[in-house]
Motif scaffolding. Structure first.
Motif, mmCIF file in Angstrom:
data_model
loop_
_atom_site.group_PDB
_atom_site.id
_atom_site.type_symbol
_atom_site.label_atom_id
_atom_site.label_comp_id
_atom_site.label_asym_id
_atom_site.label_seq_id
_atom_site.Cartn_x
_atom_site.Cartn_y
_atom_site.Cartn_z
ATOM 1 N N GLY A 55 42.258 -37.989 77.672
ATOM 2 C CA GLY A 55 42.470 -38.277 79.091
ATOM 3 C C GLY A 55 41.511 -39.319 79.644
ATOM 4 N N LYS A 56 40.980 -40.139 78.735
ATOM 5 C CA LYS A 56 39.952 -41.100 79.159
ATOM 6 C C LYS A 56 40.481 -42.161 80.124
ATOM 7 C CE LYS A 56 39.060 -43.666 75.969
ATOM 8 N NZ LYS A 56 38.707 -44.398 74.753
ATOM 9 N N SER A 57 41.679 -42.682 79.887
ATOM 10 C CA SER A 57 42.194 -43.751 80.764
ATOM 11 C C SER A 57 42.397 -43.234 82.181
ATOM 12 C CB SER A 57 43.511 -44.295 80.244
ATOM 13 O OG SER A 57 43.363 -44.646 78.912
ATOM 14 N N VAL A 74 38.046 -55.592 80.833
ATOM 15 C CA VAL A 74 39.389 -55.616 80.250
ATOM 16 C C VAL A 74 39.276 -56.135 78.816
ATOM 17 C CG1 VAL A 74 41.739 -56.535 80.462
ATOM 18 C CG2 VAL A 74 40.420 -55.989 82.528
ATOM 19 N N SER A 75 39.637 -55.286 77.866
ATOM 20 C CA SER A 75 39.503 -55.621 76.450
ATOM 21 C C SER A 75 40.628 -56.527 75.967
ATOM 22 C CB SER A 75 39.560 -54.344 75.615
ATOM 23 O OG SER A 75 38.492 -53.504 75.927
ATOM 24 N N TYR A 76 40.369 -57.151 74.834
ATOM 25 C CA TYR A 76 41.409 -57.885 74.113
ATOM 26 C C TYR A 76 41.959 -56.955 73.043
ATOM 27 C CZ TYR A 76 40.259 -62.338 76.251
ATOM 28 O OH TYR A 76 40.079 -63.338 77.158
ATOM 29 N N THR A 78 45.203 -56.578 69.791
ATOM 30 C CA THR A 78 46.365 -57.132 69.086
ATOM 31 C C THR A 78 47.531 -56.144 69.128
ATOM 32 O OG1 THR A 78 45.597 -56.214 66.986
ATOM 33 C CG2 THR A 78 44.919 -58.470 67.501
ATOM 34 N N ARG A 79 47.335 -54.958 69.727
ATOM 35 C CA ARG A 79 48.477 -54.031 69.769
ATOM 36 C C ARG A 79 49.456 -54.475 70.852
ATOM 37 N NH1 ARG A 79 48.925 -50.912 74.108
ATOM 38 N NH2 ARG A 79 47.197 -49.634 74.892
ATOM 39 N N ALA A 80 50.699 -54.000 70.711
ATOM 40 C CA ALA A 80 51.741 -54.381 71.679
ATOM 41 C C ALA A 80 51.537 -53.590 72.974
ATOM 42 C CB ALA A 80 53.110 -54.066 71.095
ATOM 43 N N ALA A 109 31.461 -59.014 72.500
ATOM 44 C CA ALA A 109 30.183 -58.290 72.503
ATOM 45 C C ALA A 109 30.234 -57.197 71.444
ATOM 46 C CB ALA A 109 29.936 -57.677 73.882
ATOM 47 N N GLU A 110 31.413 -56.713 71.166
ATOM 48 C CA GLU A 110 31.683 -55.768 70.084
ATOM 49 C C GLU A 110 33.163 -55.850 69.793
ATOM 50 O OE1 GLU A 110 33.748 -52.882 70.249
ATOM 51 O OE2 GLU A 110 34.295 -53.526 72.246
ATOM 52 N N TRP A 111 33.534 -55.444 68.615
ATOM 53 C CA TRP A 111 34.963 -55.365 68.298
ATOM 54 C C TRP A 111 35.160 -54.329 67.196
ATOM 55 C CZ3 TRP A 111 37.225 -56.344 63.543
ATOM 56 C CH2 TRP A 111 36.378 -56.922 62.584
ATOM 57 N N LEU A 118 43.342 -54.535 66.368
ATOM 58 C CA LEU A 118 41.996 -55.015 66.687
ATOM 59 C C LEU A 118 41.770 -54.916 68.194
ATOM 60 C CD1 LEU A 118 42.022 -58.201 64.414
ATOM 61 C CD2 LEU A 118 41.027 -55.959 63.915
ATOM 62 N N TYR A 119 40.556 -54.502 68.564
ATOM 63 C CA TYR A 119 40.176 -54.380 69.975
ATOM 64 C C TYR A 119 38.798 -54.998 70.148
ATOM 65 C CZ TYR A 119 43.708 -50.649 70.469
ATOM 66 O OH TYR A 119 44.867 -49.920 70.489
ATOM 67 N N GLY A 120 38.563 -55.693 71.233
ATOM 68 C CA GLY A 120 37.243 -56.281 71.450
ATOM 69 C C GLY A 120 36.917 -56.439 72.921
ATOM 70 N N LEU A 138 32.923 -49.467 80.424
ATOM 71 C CA LEU A 138 33.625 -49.897 79.210
ATOM 72 C C LEU A 138 34.285 -48.702 78.551
ATOM 73 C CD1 LEU A 138 31.115 -52.091 77.185
ATOM 74 C CD2 LEU A 138 33.130 -52.857 78.377
ATOM 75 N N ASP A 139 35.537 -48.861 78.181
ATOM 76 C CA ASP A 139 36.267 -47.784 77.507
ATOM 77 C C ASP A 139 36.531 -48.265 76.084
ATOM 78 O OD1 ASP A 139 38.426 -46.455 76.396
ATOM 79 O OD2 ASP A 139 39.722 -46.638 78.158
ATOM 80 N N ILE A 140 35.686 -47.814 75.151
ATOM 81 C CA ILE A 140 35.793 -48.331 73.777
ATOM 82 C C ILE A 140 35.650 -47.206 72.750
ATOM 83 C CG2 ILE A 140 35.007 -50.651 74.378
ATOM 84 C CD1 ILE A 140 32.297 -49.954 73.327
ATOM 85 N N ASP A 141 35.998 -47.494 71.520
ATOM 86 C CA ASP A 141 35.947 -46.460 70.486
ATOM 87 C C ASP A 141 34.498 -46.269 69.997
ATOM 88 O OD1 ASP A 141 35.554 -48.696 68.732
ATOM 89 O OD2 ASP A 141 36.332 -47.448 67.110
ATOM 90 N N THR A 142 34.330 -45.285 69.110
ATOM 91 C CA THR A 142 32.969 -44.920 68.691
ATOM 92 C C THR A 142 32.266 -46.025 67.876
ATOM 93 O OG1 THR A 142 33.991 -43.758 66.846
ATOM 94 C CG2 THR A 142 33.339 -42.424 68.719
HETATM 95 P P1 5GP Z 1 44.746 -47.482 73.216
HETATM 96 O O1 5GP Z 1 45.459 -48.437 72.340
HETATM 97 O O2 5GP Z 1 45.247 -46.077 73.062
HETATM 98 O O3 5GP Z 1 44.705 -47.917 74.646
HETATM 99 O O4 5GP Z 1 43.233 -47.459 72.759
HETATM 100 C C1 5GP Z 1 42.937 -47.042 71.483
HETATM 101 C C2 5GP Z 1 41.444 -46.962 71.306
HETATM 102 O O5 5GP Z 1 40.878 -48.264 71.381
HETATM 103 C C3 5GP Z 1 40.716 -46.122 72.350
HETATM 104 O O6 5GP Z 1 39.826 -45.275 71.663
HETATM 105 C C4 5GP Z 1 39.968 -47.129 73.153
HETATM 106 O O7 5GP Z 1 38.759 -46.612 73.649
HETATM 107 C C5 5GP Z 1 39.708 -48.193 72.126
HETATM 108 N N1 5GP Z 1 39.408 -49.490 72.723
HETATM 109 C C6 5GP Z 1 39.985 -50.074 73.798
HETATM 110 N N2 5GP Z 1 39.415 -51.260 74.052
HETATM 111 C C7 5GP Z 1 38.452 -51.423 73.131
HETATM 112 C C8 5GP Z 1 37.491 -52.451 72.870
HETATM 113 O O8 5GP Z 1 37.408 -53.478 73.543
HETATM 114 N N3 5GP Z 1 36.670 -52.271 71.821
HETATM 115 C C9 5GP Z 1 36.713 -51.159 71.033
HETATM 116 N N4 5GP Z 1 35.828 -51.055 70.049
HETATM 117 N N5 5GP Z 1 37.593 -50.171 71.245
HETATM 118 C C10 5GP Z 1 38.453 -50.306 72.276
#
Ligand code: 5GP
Length: 241
Positions: A55-57, A74-76, A78-80, A109-111, A118-120, A138-142
């Motif tokens: 429920g993070k979003s 706002v992250s970058y 490659t997912r649709a 800054a991280e990816w 891919l997320y960054g 920032l909402d990012i993975d571990t």
């Molecule tokens: P979703 O595709 O479900 O929105 O996100 C999937 C996962 O990617 C979530 O755990 C989210 O926190 C992570 N995520 C979203 N943006 C980033 C980012 O910029 N960097 C990283 N490392 N993880 C991200």
């Protein structure tokens, strides 16, 4: 661009005032109806991670509606886009080639690779916001969180946990935006992510989104007044050094 309230005149009959105009996150100190001193501060970096379905979003959106002047990175990816997601607001949706080119230019800054995509976090936007004194969420993975903690040791990290694995699975199924195979993939990754919760500064168990948002907002508000972030003096109140 302007976030939050309109910038107000300096002369107000109170001692403290937080300017809410974007571009400054200064604390104005006032005395006898005039500005005595301007205190610059660097923004707080708040990193939030959670297994998919915790429920993070929803939580982050809720917090953004109650905590003023929070810059959401706002992250970058490659997912649709999922139905309803807006390019530039939810994510910057890019191709893998575009992502890799940006990564190789040092643009992140991280990816991390998450669920096969891919997320960054864009470095320039993040640095710009922190430099302007804005607090950044920032909402990012571990894996990304680990990279950011190394790059910004002063970052505050919060892990969001679902109340149970059954609840996590139910939430993923309710979402209906992911295919069954994708749900299984997310569940097994969730277990790996949950194992990292002790690396975070705070833990929030998301039983009720309002309650959890309240807890996250409290953490952010507390960070705003961390003494190490404030360049503040009280010449008329402190004993001379
Ligand atoms: P979703 O595709 O479900 O929105 O996100 C999937 C996962 O990617 C979530 O755990 C989210 O926190 C992570 N995520 C979203 N943006 C980033 C980012 O910029 N960097 C990283 N490392 N993880 C991200």
């Amino acid at each position: 661009m302007r976030v939050g309230g309109v910038r107000e005149p300096f002369r107000r009959p109170r001692t403290w005032k937080i300017d809410r105009g974007i571009g400054t996150r200064d604390v104005w100190r006032e005395g006898a109806g005039r500005v005595v001193e301007l205190i610059r501060r660097r923004g707080a970096l708040v990193v939030v991670s959670a297994p998919s379905g915790a429920g993070k979003s929803t939580l982050c959106n809720e917090v953004r509606s109650v905590v003023p002047d929070l810059y959401y990175s706002v992250s970058y990816t490659t997912r649709a886009p999922r139905p309803g997601e807006v390019n530039g607001t939810d994510f910057h949706f890019v191709t893998e080639a575009e992502f890799i080119a940006m990564r190789d230019r040092g643009g992140f800054a991280e990816w991390a690779a998450v669920h096969g995509h891919l997320y960054g976090t864009p470095a320039r936007a993040l640095e710009g916001a922190l430099g302007r004194g804005l607090d950044v969420l920032l909402d990012i993975d571990t894996h990304g969180a680990r990279q950011l903690r190394q790059r910004y040791p002063e970052a505050v990290s919060v892990f969001i946990m679902a109340p149970s694995m059954a609840e996590l699975e139910a939430r993923l199924r309710e979402r209906k935006s992911d295919a069954p195979g994708e749900i299984q993939r997310r569940l097994s990754r969730a277990r790996e992510e949950i194992a990292a919760w002790r690396q975070y500064d705070y833990l929030i168990i998301n039983r009720d989104v309002k309650e959890a948002a309240d807890q996250l907002a409290t953490i952010i508000q507390a960070e705003r007044w961390r003494t190490s972030r404030l360049t503040l003096e009280f010449p008329d109140m402190e004993a001379p050094k």
